[in-house]
Design an enzyme around this catalytic site. Structure first.
Site, PDB file in Angstrom:
ATOM      1  N   ASP A 175       0.835  -1.201   0.000  1.00 46.60           N
ATOM      2  CA  ASP A 175       0.000   0.000   0.000  1.00 46.60           C
ATOM      3  C   ASP A 175       0.872   1.255   0.000  1.00 46.60           C
ATOM      4  O   ASP A 175       1.982   1.232  -0.518  1.00 46.60           O
ATOM      5  CB  ASP A 175      -0.940  -0.034   1.216  1.00 46.60           C
ATOM      6  CG  ASP A 175      -2.302   0.579   0.916  1.00 46.60           C
ATOM      7  OD1 ASP A 175      -2.359   1.816   0.774  1.00 46.60           O
ATOM      8  OD2 ASP A 175      -3.292  -0.153   0.811  1.00 46.60           O
ATOM      9  N   HIS A 205      -4.014   6.089   3.191  1.00 42.21           N
ATOM     10  CA  HIS A 205      -4.678   4.870   2.731  1.00 42.21           C
ATOM     11  C   HIS A 205      -4.092   3.625   3.388  1.00 42.21           C
ATOM     12  O   HIS A 205      -4.821   2.766   3.909  1.00 42.21           O
ATOM     13  CB  HIS A 205      -4.558   4.796   1.213  1.00 42.21           C
ATOM     14  CG  HIS A 205      -5.362   3.731   0.547  1.00 42.21           C
ATOM     15  ND1 HIS A 205      -4.912   2.435   0.425  1.00 42.21           N
ATOM     16  CD2 HIS A 205      -6.571   3.764  -0.061  1.00 42.21           C
ATOM     17  CE1 HIS A 205      -5.820   1.719  -0.231  1.00 42.21           C
ATOM     18  NE2 HIS A 205      -6.838   2.501  -0.541  1.00 42.21           N
ATOM     19  N   SER A 261     -11.130  -0.858  -1.300  1.00 44.17           N
ATOM     20  CA  SER A 261      -9.893  -0.794  -0.514  1.00 44.17           C
ATOM     21  C   SER A 261     -10.142  -1.076   0.951  1.00 44.17           C
ATOM     22  O   SER A 261      -9.277  -1.585   1.662  1.00 44.17           O
ATOM     23  CB  SER A 261      -9.256   0.598  -0.641  1.00 44.17           C
ATOM     24  OG  SER A 261      -8.523   0.736  -1.818  1.00 44.17           O
TER      25      SER A 261
END
Length: 737
Positions: free
Chosen positions: A111, A178, A516
C-alpha cells in the site's frame, strides 16, 4: 523468468547474465531483481532491448511497468452481529470461537505505507515477534524516526533512483493515509474512544488484533508501480508472511492478460508458497463486467455497507425535517432562518450558461449576487463534474450551505468538514424543490451530522463496488466475497492537515469508502482462520470464507443493492464474509496448483512455458489437447460458473470436498435453482469417515429453454451442524461468465 528454484542454476545464470549485460550498458539500468518467490528483474530498456530480451532462453514475458491505482471499528461488530442474526434461523458453524485473536499470524500489506506512531499499532501486551518472521524494518532515507515494534514487525519501501541515479528521500511512512487505514482495519489493536471528531465513536479494532503487520510501501504520488509490487511480493515470500492484502489494482477495461499482470504473477507465486492473497475488486461499479483482480488464485473482495448511517438533517421553513446524509460539522442554528435557493434560480447572467448547468452548480454557472448568504440546492446527477467542484462553486460565490441531490453519494457519507452541507436522495429532493418553488422567501438550515446505529437494511451492495461477470477470464465467478467497505472508521496519519476541520487538530481516525476498505476486512478474517488452522492451504482458507458467507441482511431478507434489487453473485460473490463462521466451515474445496496450471492451459500457455512459471509441475503434466475456457468450470473452486449452455443441453461439472472436522459426518445436498434450470447433484449424500476424508460429487445443469439472462442459484451441503454453500451461475453467453 518464472519460479525461483534454488536447485536450478541455469535460470539463475540466465538472469545474472541478462542483468550484467544491462548494468554494463548503464549503471542504473536494473531497478529491481526478483529471486525469492520467482525469478526476473525490472529494468530501464529501449523498445529494441525489450524485444531482444523477450527472445532469450528462460524468459516468460517482457512487459511495460504498469502504474496501478488504489481502490479508494463498528464494521467488525456488524459482521459478528450478522452472524448472530443468521444463527437464530438455523445451525451454524463457529459458535464455539466467537472471539478469536489471530495470534502470531503475519499480514503483509502492499500500500502507501504506514503511520507507525498510531495507537492502533501499539504492541502493548503482545508477545515477542514469532521466529518465522525473517523480514526487516528498513531505515528511512530522510530524517524521520520510523520504528517498528512487536505489532508492526516490518516495513519496506521501494523508492527507486531516477534515470540520472538520484534516489529520493525514501521511507515506509504513509504520506497518503490509505495504507494506515487499511492496516488498522485488518489488524489494528483495540483502541477505545476512537472517532472522527466525535462521530462513529467507539472502540476501533482490526479484524485480527493479535496478528502482526508487515507494510510494503509500493505506492507513491503517481500510483503503484508494477515493478515495486512484484518486488514486494518477492520480499514478502521470503519474509514469512501468512496473508497478503492488496487494496489496489487496474481500472476496469484496462486489465491485461496474466503474463503482463504484476498482481496476478506475484500472487501466483505467493499462493504457491502457502500465502493467501486478498485483493480489492475495484471501484468501477455498478456496471457489469467491471471486476478486476480476477485470477483464480486471488480472493477477490467486493464492498457493502454496514448498519451505521451518518445523518445530516435539513430543516425547511415550518420546521419540516428532511433526513439527509454525508458528514458535516457546520454550526448553523437549528432554526430555519437561512435563505434557500436552487441552482437553476441562481443562474449566472452569462448567456453561455444554461439553466441545466446552473441546476447542477457546475463551475462558473452561478451568480454570486444571488448565492451570497444562501444555502444552495444542487443536482449531482450529470456525472460530469465532481461533487467537490460543485461545492467549490457554491463556496466561491458566497454560499453558506450546500444541499446536493445524489442517490449514490447518500449511501457513502461524503465529508464536508466544517461547511454546512448534506446529501439527499432524488425522492427527498422533490420535496425541497417543491418548497422552494411554492414559497416567496424559502428558508432552511443544515444541522450537524449525527451517527445513527442499527441502521436498516444493511448490508447493501455499495454502488461503486465492481461487478461480475469477469471480462477476460471465462467460466470463473467473481467477485468471490463481499465485506464492509462504506464509511469505515480506521487509523489515519496524525499530521494530515488536509483532513483537518478548521480550528482543530488533524484526525487520528478517518472515515473513507472503497473496496480498498473491504479487502482488509477479509484479510483479517483470513488471518483468524490461518491462526486456528495453521496447516491449511490458501485455497482451504479461501473456501472456508466463501462457503460460510451470509446472504441475508439485518431484516432477515436477501441482501440488496442500493437501488433495491436483490443482489446476485455478480454483486457479492458467495455473500458477506463472516469472521466466526469461517473458522469451522465443516468442508472445504481445495484448489491446488494443478488446477491453476490447467487454468493457464485454458488461457493459451503451453507445457514448456508453464514449467517455467511453476517449479512444482509434475513430470507427466501436459495441457489437454482440447483445452479451452470451458475447462475452467472443472477447476475445484468453491463457486461454479458454466457458460454457453443451449436449450435441453446438459453440462456437468465435478467438485471434491474435504472434511476438515475430526468426527465422521454425513452431508446432504440441497439445491436452490431458478425457474427454467434443472440442477441435479450426484450423489446427493456424502458420508465422511476417517478413511474417506475427501469425496467428490457431480452437478448437472439442463436448461428447459434458452435462458434470456444469466441464471443464479446455489448448492448447500448440510449435516445439521455446518452449512457449506456454493453459488453458481449459468449463462448462454458463448464468451463465458
Amino acid at each position: 523468468m518464472g519460479a525461483a528454484d534454488s536447485s536450478n542454476d541455469g535460470t539463475k545464470n540466465q538472469q545474472a547474465e541478462l542483468m550484467s549485460s544491462l548494468i554494463k550498458r548503464k549503471k542504473d539500468a536494473v531497478v529491481h531483481s526478483y529471486s525469492n518467490g520467482f525469478s526476473g528483474f525490472a529494468a530501464r530498456l529501449s523498445e529494441a532491448e525489450a524485444k531482444s530480451i523477450a527472445q532469450k532462453p528462460g524468459v516468460i514475458s517482457v512487459f511495460p511497468d504498469p502504474i496501478l491505482q488504489l481502490h479508494t471499528t463498528r464494521s467488525w461488530d456488524f459482521l459478528q452481529y450478522q452472524t448472530e442474526v443468521e444463527s437464530s434461523s438455523g445451525p451454524i458453524s463457529g459458535s464455539d470461537n466467537a472471539s478469536p485473536k489471530g495470534v502470531d499470524t503475519i499480514i503483509g500489506i502492499l500500500d502507501t505505507g504506514i503511520w507507525p506512531e498510531s495507537e492502533s499499532f501499539s504492541d502493548n501486551d503482545m508477545s515477542e515477534v514469532p521466529s518465522k518472521w525473517k523480514g526487516t524494518c528498513m531505515e528511512s532515507h530522510d530524517s524521520t524516526s520510523f520504528k517498528c515494534n512487536k505489532k508492526l514487525v516490518g516495513a519496506r519501501f521501494y523508492d527507486d533512483s531516477d534515470e540520472d541515479g538520484v534516489r529520493p528521500s525514501g521511507s515506509a511512512r504513509d504520506e497518503n493515509g490509505h495504507g494506515t487505514h487499511v492496516a488498522s482495519t485488518a489488524a489494528g489493536s483495540p483502541i477505545s474512544g476512537a472517532s472522527y471528531y466525535g462521530l462513529a465513536s467507539g472502540t476501533a479494532k482490526g479484524g485480527s488484533p493479535g496478528s502482526r503487520i508487515a507494510m510494503y510501501r509500493v505506492c507513491m504520488t503517481d500510483g503503484c508501480h508494477g515493478s515495486a509490487i512484484m518486488k514486494a511480493f518477492d520480499d514478502a515470500i521470503a519474509d514469512g508472511v501468512d496473508v497478503l492484502s492488496l487494496s489496489l489494482g487496474s481500472s476496469s477495461g484496462l486489465e491485461v492478460e496474466f503474463s503482463s499482470d504484476p498482481i496476478a504473477i506475484g500472487a501466483f507465486h505467493a499462493v504457491e508458497k502457502g500465502i493467501l492473497v486478498s485483493c480489492s475488486a475495484g471501484n468501477d461499479g455498478p456496471g457489469p463486467a467491471t471486476v478486476v483482480n480476477v485470477a483464480p488464485w486471488i480472493l477477490t473482495v467486493a464492498a457493502t455497507t454496514i448498519d451505521r448511517d451518518f445523518e445530516t438533517d435539513i430543516v425547511l421553513g415550518g420546521n419540516k425535517l428532511i433526513k439527509g446524509g454525508g458528514i458535516s460539522l457546520g454550526n448553523l442554528t437549528r432554526s430555519p432562518i437561512y435563505p434557500l435557493i436552487s441552482g437553476d434560480l441562481a443562474k449566472s447572467g452569462n448567456t453561455v450558461v444554461s439553466e441545466k448547468n446552473a441546476r447542477y452548480c457546475n463551475p462558473n454557472s452561478l451568480d454570486g449576487t444571488k448565492v451570497k448568504g444562501k444555502i444552495v440546492l444542487c443536482d449531482n446527477r450529470d456525472g460530469y463534474y465532481s461533487l467537490t467542484e460543485k461545492l467549490t462553486e457554491v463556496k466561491s460565490k458566497g454560499g453558506i450551505g450546500f444541499i446536493v441531490v445524489d442517490d449514490n453519494a447518500r449511501t457513502v457519507a461524503p465529508k464536508f468538514k466544517s461547511f454546512p452541507a448534506a446529501v439527499v436522495t432524488e425522492k427527498d429532493s422533490n420535496e425541497i424543490f417543491s418548497y422552494i418553488n411554492s414559497t416567496k422567501k424559502p428558508v432552511a438550515s443544515v444541522l450537524p451530522t449525527v451517527t445513527i446505529a442499527n441502521y436498516k437494511p444493511a448490508p447493501l451492495v455499495a454502488y461503486f463496488s465492481s461487478r461480475g461477470p469477469t471480462y477476460n477470464t471465462h467460466n470463473l465467478l467473481k467477485p468471490d466475497i463481499t465485506a464492509p467497505g462504506v464509511a469505515i472508521l480506521a487509523a489515519w496519519p496524525g499530521n494530515d492537515t488536509n483532513e483537518a476541520v478548521a480550528g482543530q487538530a488533524p484526525p487520528l481516525y478517518n472515515i473513507i469508502s472503497g473496496t480498498s476498505m473491504s479487502c482488509p476486512h477479509v484479510s483479517g478474517i483470513a488471518a483468524l482462520v490461518k491462526a486456528q488452522n495453521p496447516s491449511w492451504s490458501p485455497s482451504a482458507i479461501k473456501s472456508a470464507i466463501m462457503t460460510s458467507a451470509l446472504q441475508t441482511n439485518n431484516l432477515k431478507a436477501p441482501i440488496t443493492t442500493v437501488s433495491g434489487s436483490v443482489a446476485t453473485p455478480y454483486d457479492i460473490g458467495a455473500g458477506e464474509a463472516s469472521p466466526s463462521l469461517a473458522l469451522n466451515p465443516g468442508l472445504v474445496y481445495e484448489t491446488n496448483t494443478a488446477d491453476y496450471l490447467q487454468y493457464l492451459c485454458s488461457v493459451g500457455y503451453d507445457k514448456s512455458k508453464i514449467k517455467l512459471i511453476s517449479n512444482t509441475v509434475p513430470n507427466d503434466f501436459s495441457c489437454p489437447t482440447n483445452s479451452s475456457s470451458e475447462s475452467v468450470s472443472q477447476m475445484n473452486y468453491p463457486s461454479i460458473a458454466v457458460s454457453n449452455i443451449k436449450e435441453n443441453e446438459i453440462k456437468k461439472v465435478t467438485r471434491t470436498v474435504t472434511n476438515v472436522e475430526q468426527e465422521d459426518a454425513t452431508y446432504t445436498a440441497s439445491i436452490k435453482a431458478p425457474v427454467g434450470l434443472e440442477v441435479q447433484v450426484t450423489p446427493n449424500k456424502l458420508v465422511f469417515t476417517n478413511n474417506s476424508k475427501k469425496l467428490s460429487y457431480e452437478v448437472s445443469f439442463k436448461a428447459s429453454s434458452k435462458p434470456k439472462e444469466d441464471l443464479f442459484g446455489s448448492i448447500t451441503w448440510t449435516n445439521g451442524k455446518y452449512k457449506v454453500r456454493s453459488p453458481f451461475v449459468v449463462s448462454t453467453n458463448s464468451q463465458g461468465v
